[in-house]
Design a protein around this motif. Sequence first.
Motif, short mmCIF file in Angstrom:
data_model
loop_
_atom_site.label_atom_id
_atom_site.label_comp_id
_atom_site.label_asym_id
_atom_site.label_seq_id
_atom_site.Cartn_x
_atom_site.Cartn_y
_atom_site.Cartn_z
N UNK A 1 0.81 -1.22 0.14
CA UNK A 1 0.08 -0.08 -0.23
C UNK A 1 0.84 1.35 0.01
N UNK A 2 1.84 1.32 0.81
CA UNK A 2 2.87 2.60 0.96
C UNK A 2 3.46 2.94 -0.54
N UNK A 3 3.41 2.17 -1.38
CA UNK A 3 3.84 2.14 -2.76
C UNK A 3 2.68 2.11 -3.83
N UNK A 4 1.65 1.48 -3.46
CA UNK A 4 0.47 1.42 -4.31
C UNK A 4 0.01 2.87 -4.55
N UNK A 5 -0.55 3.31 -3.37
CA UNK A 5 -1.26 4.68 -3.39
C UNK A 5 -0.75 5.80 -4.01
N UNK A 6 0.66 6.06 -3.76
CA UNK A 6 1.11 7.23 -4.44
C UNK A 6 1.47 7.02 -5.92
N UNK A 7 1.46 5.64 -6.28
CA UNK A 7 1.75 5.55 -7.58
C UNK A 7 0.43 5.39 -8.31
N UNK A 8 -0.71 4.89 -7.94
CA UNK A 8 -1.99 4.84 -8.24
C UNK A 8 -2.39 6.33 -8.67
N UNK A 9 -2.19 7.10 -7.69
CA UNK A 9 -2.52 8.57 -7.61
C UNK A 9 -1.73 9.56 -8.64
N UNK A 10 -0.60 8.86 -9.09
CA UNK A 10 0.32 9.52 -9.91
C UNK A 10 -0.03 8.87 -11.37
N UNK A 11 -1.12 8.00 -11.43
CA UNK A 11 -1.30 7.43 -12.91
C UNK A 11 -0.56 6.57 -13.48
N UNK A 12 0.22 5.68 -12.59
CA UNK A 12 1.16 4.76 -12.99
C UNK A 12 0.59 3.45 -13.52
N UNK A 13 -0.51 2.96 -13.04
CA UNK A 13 -1.41 1.94 -13.37
C UNK A 13 -2.36 1.83 -14.37
N UNK A 14 -2.28 1.14 -15.15
CA UNK A 14 -3.33 0.89 -16.36
C UNK A 14 -4.86 0.46 -15.82
N UNK A 15 -4.67 -0.58 -14.90
CA UNK A 15 -6.07 -0.75 -14.26
C UNK A 15 -5.50 -1.39 -12.99
N UNK A 16 -6.19 -0.98 -12.01
CA UNK A 16 -5.90 -1.08 -10.55
C UNK A 16 -7.25 -1.37 -9.67
N UNK A 17 -7.07 -2.05 -8.85
CA UNK A 17 -7.98 -2.36 -7.78
C UNK A 17 -8.10 -1.50 -6.53
N UNK A 18 -9.31 -0.72 -6.27
CA UNK A 18 -9.37 -0.10 -5.05
C UNK A 18 -10.70 -0.49 -4.23
N UNK A 19 -10.65 -0.07 -3.02
CA UNK A 19 -11.66 -0.02 -2.14
C UNK A 19 -12.30 1.40 -1.75
N UNK A 20 -13.51 1.24 -1.54
CA UNK A 20 -13.91 2.70 -0.94
C UNK A 20 -14.89 2.52 0.38
N UNK A 21 -14.44 2.95 1.42
CA UNK A 21 -15.47 3.25 2.82
C UNK A 21 -15.90 4.58 2.80
N UNK A 22 -17.24 4.39 2.70
CA UNK A 22 -17.60 5.93 2.60
C UNK A 22 -17.53 6.84 3.62
N UNK A 23 -17.41 8.21 3.38
CA UNK A 23 -17.06 9.17 4.55
C UNK A 23 -18.39 9.48 5.16
N UNK A 24 -19.61 9.23 4.49
CA UNK A 24 -21.01 9.52 5.03
C UNK A 24 -21.81 8.72 4.08
#
Length: 534
Positions: A411-434
């Motif tokens: 995760x410590x590598x995945x999240x910054x790389x995902x945010x920087x657009x380095x992945x073609x297709x990626x898996x994410x989860x979402x826990x709603x804020x509200x």
Amino acid sequence: MNRKTLVLPAVVGLLAPVLAGCGASDEAGDGGEPIVVGTTDTFVTTKAFPAPFDPALAYEAASWNILRNTFQTLMALPRSGGEPVPEAASRCGFSDQNNEQYRCTLRSGMKFANGHPLTADDVKFSVDRTLKIKDPNGPVSLLSGVDAVEAPNDRQIVFHLKSPDATFPYKLATPAAAIVDAQVYHGAKLRNGFAVDGSGPYTLRTEERGGQVVSAVFSRNPHYKGGLKLKNDQVEMRFLKNADAMEDALKKGDIDLMTRSMSPEQIGRLERGDTEGVDVVEAPGQEIRYLGFDTDDGTAGRKAVRQAMAEVVDRQALVRDVYDRTAQPLYSIVPSSVGSHVNSFFNKYGDPSPEKARRTLRAAGIDTPVKLRLTYTTDHYGAATAKEFRTLRRQLEASGLFDVSVKGVPWKTFRPAQSDGEYQVYGMGWFPDFPDADNFMDPFFAKNNFLNTPYRNDTIRDRLIPQTRRQTERSAAAAGFEQAQDIVADEVPVLPLWQGKQYVATRDDVTGAEWALSSSSVLQLWELGRETSG
């Protein structure tokens, strides 16, 4: 005694837990031995995440578990769901008919846990600080609608919004709006490390090794003034290396409760009653899992490729083979337990059909097999994630239309790389804020969105999101949300996969476990206590 405790939804879109069978009540006594909670979450400082517990940076469920128990917000979601209620505030409300000015009055005599007075200036400082730091990995998007904050006196706060937003009280109930001590926190810089100075129900003391937290002790804050009733004086959170180690610790009695992240196999074993003295709580959840796409990529950026994937992926088989009955197929970015949900993906694509996918690709002039790389995080969403992505690869390749490689990244590598657009297709989860459909639209499709995706749809961004936010009566926003979900299903900037249920396993002398998780999957440690004899 082994028993299963079931929590059921009381109303559509909101989660109101109800205990079936034996369990805890509000009368659980204070004090006693500390409650020990086990988790597989990890907290480590990195260049991208130097301040895991700073409200201006923290924006995922694990960190919010810490923040919600140590910081206050002006508003809070009530125990049984529903609209936000005052927490650090004594009252709040819109002061105009257009939902563009929101006023709050603080409770009197407020203090931070360190004894410093908490005033309206601290509230203004906290919101202005998050907006000024504007960390791309943080929750700034939740407050981006704020135009200005005023503090006319020590107890009055006025928020001026850029445009009408009926969901603003919900946003003030999230840790994005946590109130920090202006005497301790810098107004333009993150507070590196793991220190916390808030006014919430608990203080925090952490034990660290090599820049990583190994335990966190939450102690009752003697200065706390708010609406929460604490059922304990102290909770210790222990961070274990994996789900098996967490289960072993529970069976031995080394921990009293475990939740994130339990494997489907574990849940099945514990529900069958294989372990004497352990209870399981099940609750409906709003956690979702999905695939994201770099829509600027030469392959994943082609709509027909994404549509063909939507026509091939078999959600029913995925949740059956990987998650047993602990998840359910999801056919929209908005989960079925939230108001305004529609099954837009099923309505458009129906049951999985490689033949339909073949026609979609052929019509777009795309040669097969289409080469794709799917990237997932190895240590953030649970041990079953690797199996999930192997299953997705098999499904896609079995169609004969795709040639898929899969890669797991911490995760410590995945999240910054995902945010920087380095992945073609990626898996994410979402826990709603509200619990509102807006929180499954704005974070993904608004300007400066959480995914930092290049995808843009002007109808969703400029018309439907603003339109739905004008509706104080949230059911009146349904038509706009339904149209947005249909657009997402057609263009497939994300591909929803499944919606999870929530589970907590506890020793059977622990009370309050049925209230331990909010609808957004955040731990409410103050609800936990111990049974007393007599």
